[in-house]
Design an enzyme around this catalytic site. Structure first.
Site, mmCIF file in Angstrom:
data_model
loop_
_atom_site.group_PDB
_atom_site.id
_atom_site.type_symbol
_atom_site.label_atom_id
_atom_site.label_comp_id
_atom_site.label_asym_id
_atom_site.label_seq_id
_atom_site.Cartn_x
_atom_site.Cartn_y
_atom_site.Cartn_z
ATOM 1 N N HIS A 1 -5.694 16.166 1.118
ATOM 2 C CA HIS A 1 -5.612 14.980 1.970
ATOM 3 C C HIS A 1 -4.214 14.898 2.576
ATOM 4 C CE1 HIS A 1 -8.988 12.797 -0.198
ATOM 5 N NE2 HIS A 1 -8.604 13.566 -1.180
ATOM 6 N N GLU B 1 -2.880 14.710 -2.415
ATOM 7 C CA GLU B 1 -2.379 14.117 -1.186
ATOM 8 C C GLU B 1 -1.080 14.807 -0.782
ATOM 9 O OE1 GLU B 1 -3.681 11.630 0.634
ATOM 10 O OE2 GLU B 1 -5.078 10.609 -0.738
ATOM 11 N N HIS C 1 -10.327 16.794 3.106
ATOM 12 C CA HIS C 1 -11.105 15.555 3.138
ATOM 13 C C HIS C 1 -12.034 15.547 4.354
ATOM 14 C CE1 HIS C 1 -10.857 10.927 2.248
ATOM 15 N NE2 HIS C 1 -12.005 11.450 1.908
ATOM 16 N N ASP D 1 -8.206 14.120 7.777
ATOM 17 C CA ASP D 1 -7.117 14.761 7.029
ATOM 18 C C ASP D 1 -7.590 15.987 6.230
ATOM 19 O OD1 ASP D 1 -8.500 12.731 5.425
ATOM 20 O OD2 ASP D 1 -6.977 13.025 3.879
HETATM 21 ZN ZN LIG Z 1 -8.046 11.760 2.574
#
Ligand SMILES: [Zn+2]
Length: 178
Positions: free
Chosen positions: A35, A117, A153, A163
């Site tokens: 992400h 992330e 994602h 993303d």
């Molecule tokens: Zn995401």
């Protein structure tokens, strides 16, 4: 980099998020999901991401944050632009990063995935430090779990999410993990 039995990585700064629960009984971890996140969007640095994942984001501190009020999300890991690694949820638990999602015909990717992330934005190149740390993390996780796929994602929720975006160099990443 080492992953312990609970799925905590020794190289990470650990910040516990309450936004997690148990994976389904006997569920294997077979997917990594990449992400990006930046708060406010497009701005880097600061501690707003940590605050979001720990339900401590002050909705009054930026207009964008009002829309995040009451949102309960997390990811297992965050890689800052500096290369700093944070962990919010042990891999053995289910983090709330994917939302409505599907991969290879299976819904609910949170059940069987680890969410990573990258601090960033779809159209801003990621840093060398991020690629270096992401490769190290992915290699460590693949030693610890039967990970079969790595997806964005945007691959598991294509109608909702973009993303990690076109700025993520998948070829560079994939060649770095062998
Ligand atoms: Zn995401």
């Amino acid at each position: 980099m080492m992953v312990d039995a609970a799925g905590r990585v020794d190289a990470a700064r650990y910040v516990a998020s309450p936004n997690c629960d148990e994976r389904p009984c006997g569920e294997a971890i077979t997917l990594l999901v990449l992400h990006n996140i930046s708060l406010p969007p497009g701005e880097f640095g600061g501690d707003a991401i940590e605050h979001l994942f720990t339900n401590e984001l002050d909705p009054a501190s930026h207009p964008y944050y009002r829309g995040l009020s009451g949102v309960r999300v997390s990811a297992h890991f965050l890689i800052r632009r500096t290369g700093e690694l944070l962990q919010f949820v042990p891999c053995a638990k289910r983090a709330w990063h994917a939302g409505a999602s599907a991969w290879c015909g299976r819904n609910g990717c949170n059940d069987f995935s680890i969410g990573i992330e990258l601090e960033g934005a779809d159209d801003v190149p990621y840093t060398d430090s991020q690629y270096r740390l992401l490769a190290e993390l992915a290699r460590a996780l693949r030693r610890a779990y039967p990970i079969a796929d790595i997806a964005g994602h945007s691959d598991i929720a294509p109608s909702r999410k973009t993303d990690p975006g076109p700025s993520f160099d998948w070829q560079r990443f994939r060649s770095s993990i062998g």
